[in-house]
Structures are given as structure tokens and as C-alpha cells.
Scaffold this active site. Structure first.
Site, PDB file in Angstrom:
ATOM      1  N   ASN A  61       0.889  -1.301   0.095  1.00 21.38           N
ATOM      2  CA  ASN A  61       0.004  -0.129   0.092  1.00 21.38           C
ATOM      3  C   ASN A  61       0.863   1.401   0.123  1.00 21.38           C
ATOM      4  O   ASN A  61       1.856   1.487   0.509  1.00 21.38           O
ATOM      5  CB  ASN A  61      -0.923  -0.018   0.983  1.00 21.38           C
ATOM      6  CG  ASN A  61      -0.136  -0.205   2.349  1.00 21.38           C
ATOM      7  OD1 ASN A  61       0.495  -0.737   2.881  1.00 21.38           O
ATOM      8  ND2 ASN A  61      -0.889   0.669   3.475  1.00 21.38           N
ATOM      9  N   GLN A  62       0.575   2.234  -0.674  1.00 22.10           N
ATOM     10  CA  GLN A  62       1.051   3.560  -0.893  1.00 22.10           C
ATOM     11  C   GLN A  62       0.009   4.579  -0.356  1.00 22.10           C
ATOM     12  O   GLN A  62      -0.403   4.930  -1.369  1.00 22.10           O
ATOM     13  CB  GLN A  62       1.636   3.526  -2.225  1.00 22.10           C
ATOM     14  CG  GLN A  62       2.636   2.639  -2.607  1.00 22.10           C
ATOM     15  CD  GLN A  62       3.836   2.752  -1.978  1.00 22.10           C
ATOM     16  OE1 GLN A  62       4.556   3.834  -1.699  1.00 22.10           O
ATOM     17  NE2 GLN A  62       4.374   1.734  -1.531  1.00 22.10           N
ATOM     18  N   GLU A  63      -0.166   4.936   0.517  1.00 19.80           N
ATOM     19  CA  GLU A  63      -0.936   6.102   1.140  1.00 19.80           C
ATOM     20  C   GLU A  63      -0.519   7.502   0.669  1.00 19.80           C
ATOM     21  O   GLU A  63       0.588   7.696   0.305  1.00 19.80           O
ATOM     22  CB  GLU A  63      -0.885   6.149   2.603  1.00 19.80           C
ATOM     23  CG  GLU A  63      -1.488   4.962   3.126  1.00 19.80           C
ATOM     24  CD  GLU A  63      -1.564   4.845   4.746  1.00 19.80           C
ATOM     25  OE1 GLU A  63      -2.289   4.032   5.321  1.00 19.80           O
ATOM     26  OE2 GLU A  63      -1.078   5.786   5.449  1.00 19.80           O
ATOM     27  N   ALA A  65      -1.633  11.942   1.608  1.00 19.77           N
ATOM     28  CA  ALA A  65      -2.336  12.674   2.474  1.00 19.77           C
ATOM     29  C   ALA A  65      -3.830  12.935   2.047  1.00 19.77           C
ATOM     30  O   ALA A  65      -4.677  12.988   2.738  1.00 19.77           O
ATOM     31  CB  ALA A  65      -1.559  14.126   2.870  1.00 19.77           C
ATOM     32  N   ALA A  66      -3.802  13.025   0.733  1.00 23.04           N
ATOM     33  CA  ALA A  66      -5.308  13.067   0.104  1.00 23.04           C
ATOM     34  C   ALA A  66      -5.545  11.419  -0.013  1.00 23.04           C
ATOM     35  O   ALA A  66      -5.298  11.008  -1.043  1.00 23.04           O
ATOM     36  CB  ALA A  66      -5.115  13.715  -1.405  1.00 23.04           C
ATOM     37  N   TYR A  67      -6.160  11.046   0.967  1.00 33.00           N
ATOM     38  CA  TYR A  67      -6.390   9.664   0.809  1.00 33.00           C
ATOM     39  C   TYR A  67      -7.022   8.933  -0.355  1.00 33.00           C
ATOM     40  O   TYR A  67      -6.391   7.734  -0.774  1.00 33.00           O
ATOM     41  CB  TYR A  67      -7.550   9.193   2.062  1.00 33.00           C
ATOM     42  CG  TYR A  67      -6.765   9.250   3.552  1.00 33.00           C
ATOM     43  CD1 TYR A  67      -5.917   8.250   3.627  1.00 33.00           C
ATOM     44  CD2 TYR A  67      -7.192  10.175   4.422  1.00 33.00           C
ATOM     45  CE1 TYR A  67      -5.400   8.269   4.873  1.00 33.00           C
ATOM     46  CE2 TYR A  67      -6.828   9.864   5.685  1.00 33.00           C
ATOM     47  CZ  TYR A  67      -5.790   8.929   6.011  1.00 33.00           C
ATOM     48  OH  TYR A  67      -5.263   8.746   7.219  1.00 33.00           O
ATOM     49  N   GLU A  74      -2.880  -4.875  -2.955  1.00 32.08           N
ATOM     50  CA  GLU A  74      -3.269  -5.963  -4.297  1.00 32.08           C
ATOM     51  C   GLU A  74      -3.502  -5.190  -5.699  1.00 32.08           C
ATOM     52  O   GLU A  74      -2.834  -5.752  -6.688  1.00 32.08           O
ATOM     53  CB  GLU A  74      -4.599  -6.484  -3.818  1.00 32.08           C
ATOM     54  CG  GLU A  74      -4.870  -6.848  -2.514  1.00 32.08           C
ATOM     55  CD  GLU A  74      -5.078  -5.964  -1.340  1.00 32.08           C
ATOM     56  OE1 GLU A  74      -4.637  -4.941  -1.377  1.00 32.08           O
ATOM     57  OE2 GLU A  74      -6.229  -6.660  -0.726  1.00 32.08           O
ATOM     58  N   CYS A 114     -10.114  -3.361  -4.673  1.00 25.42           N
ATOM     59  CA  CYS A 114      -9.235  -4.312  -4.919  1.00 25.42           C
ATOM     60  C   CYS A 114      -9.992  -5.468  -5.231  1.00 25.42           C
ATOM     61  O   CYS A 114      -9.604  -6.425  -6.191  1.00 25.42           O
ATOM     62  CB  CYS A 114      -8.313  -4.760  -3.931  1.00 25.42           C
ATOM     63  SG  CYS A 114      -7.235  -3.591  -3.260  1.00 25.42           S
TER      64      CYS A 114
END
Length: 160
Positions: A61-63, A65-67, A74, A114
Site C-alpha cells: 500500500n502507498q498512502e 495525505a489526500a486519501y 493488491e 481491490c
């Protein structure tokens, strides 16, 4: 009026009962969690996709700040796999999560977005994809993403 009942078959077993390739896939998913970028949720997810040619492609996962701008493990794995090997189907995918200094005790399941992407990968090659959802000690396995996404929206809807 009529009623429709849907059921899903999920096989649950200890990780030590997995085959050698399944254990390798689970280990790759766990290792992928270590490279995730999750400064906001601190919930690190890794995925490992086994391709028909035997390659294992990982993602995490690559988060942001702007969700909505982030991406799940996946999708990262499947999109990278198909960008690198566009003619290879995904035979299986393992998903693992790490949170607060340890792998999650409970199994981690794919989010709705996903599930839809995994369905597209299945439909693209007209071949089911085994989904392995890993916890610390056990794994839940379904033989197709369709088991986790009944009444799904697929390309056949667009042809009507």
C-alpha cells in the site's frame, strides 16, 4: 417475490499446512509490507501475485495525505504484474498486513476496490485466481475472487 441465497466456500488452515509455493507467496507478501508507505494509518499491507510463468510480483500500500490518491497493495501488485508481463495471468495472490510492530493476528481481506480489480484480472484471462488472505497463524483461501464479490459488475454487463 423470490429469494436468492448466496454462499461462499472459504478454506481455512494453518500456514504450516500450505504447500511450498503457497508459503513462498505468503512470505513474499509479508516481506512486501516492509516497503509500504503508510504514515497515516500505520497499517502496512503487502501482496504477492503468482503469475502463470512462475514469477512472483509484489506490491504494497502507498498512502497519500489526500486519501483517495493512495493505492492498495493488491492493486499495486496486479497493475505492476500486468504492466511487466501483460500476457501472463495471475494464478494466485497472497495478502498480509503488519500493524503496530507485528503481523496481524486476524486475516486481511481485500477492500471492495481491490476485489473489483482482481475480478477484472480474472475476467481478462478467463481464469480463476486463488486468493490467500493471511493472518499471523492461519490463512483463508478462496478459489476465485468471485467468491468474495458475488453479484459482481463485469464486462458482460457492458455488452448488454
Amino acid at each position: 417475490m423470490k429469494e436468492i441465497n448466496l454462499s461462499t466456500k472459504i478454506t481455512v488452515y494453518p500456514i504450516e499446512e500450505c504447500s511450498d509455493i503457497e508459503k513462498k507467496l505468503i512470505e513474499a507478501a509479508k516481506n512486501a509490507t516492509l516497503n509500504s508507505y503508510a504514515p497515516y494509518s500505520e497499517f502496512h499491507v503487502g501482496a504477492a501475485a503468482l503469475l502463470a510463468n512462475g514469477e512472483i510480483i509484489t506490491g504494497n500500500n502507498q498512502e497519500n495525505a489526500a486519501y483517495p490518491s493512495g493505492l492498495c497493495a493488491e492493486r499495486t501488485a496486479v497493475f505492476y504484474a500486468h504492466s511487466k508481463y501483460p500476457d501472463q495471468k495471475v494464478e494466485a495472490i497472497a495478502i498480509a498486513a503488519w500493524n503496530k510492530g507485528e503481523f496481524t493476528k486476524d486475516v486481511i481481506t481485500p477492500c471492495g476496490g481491490c476485489r473489483q480489480v482482481l475480478l477484472e484480472a480474472e475476467n481478462r484471462f478467463n481464469s480463476p485466481m486463488k486468493v490467500m488472505m493471511c493472518g499471523n497463524d492461519s490463512v483463508y483461501v478462496v478459489s476465485s475472487i468471485k467468491d468474495l464479490l458475488p453479484l459482481s459488475f463485469g464486462d458482460e454487463m457492458l455488452k448488454k
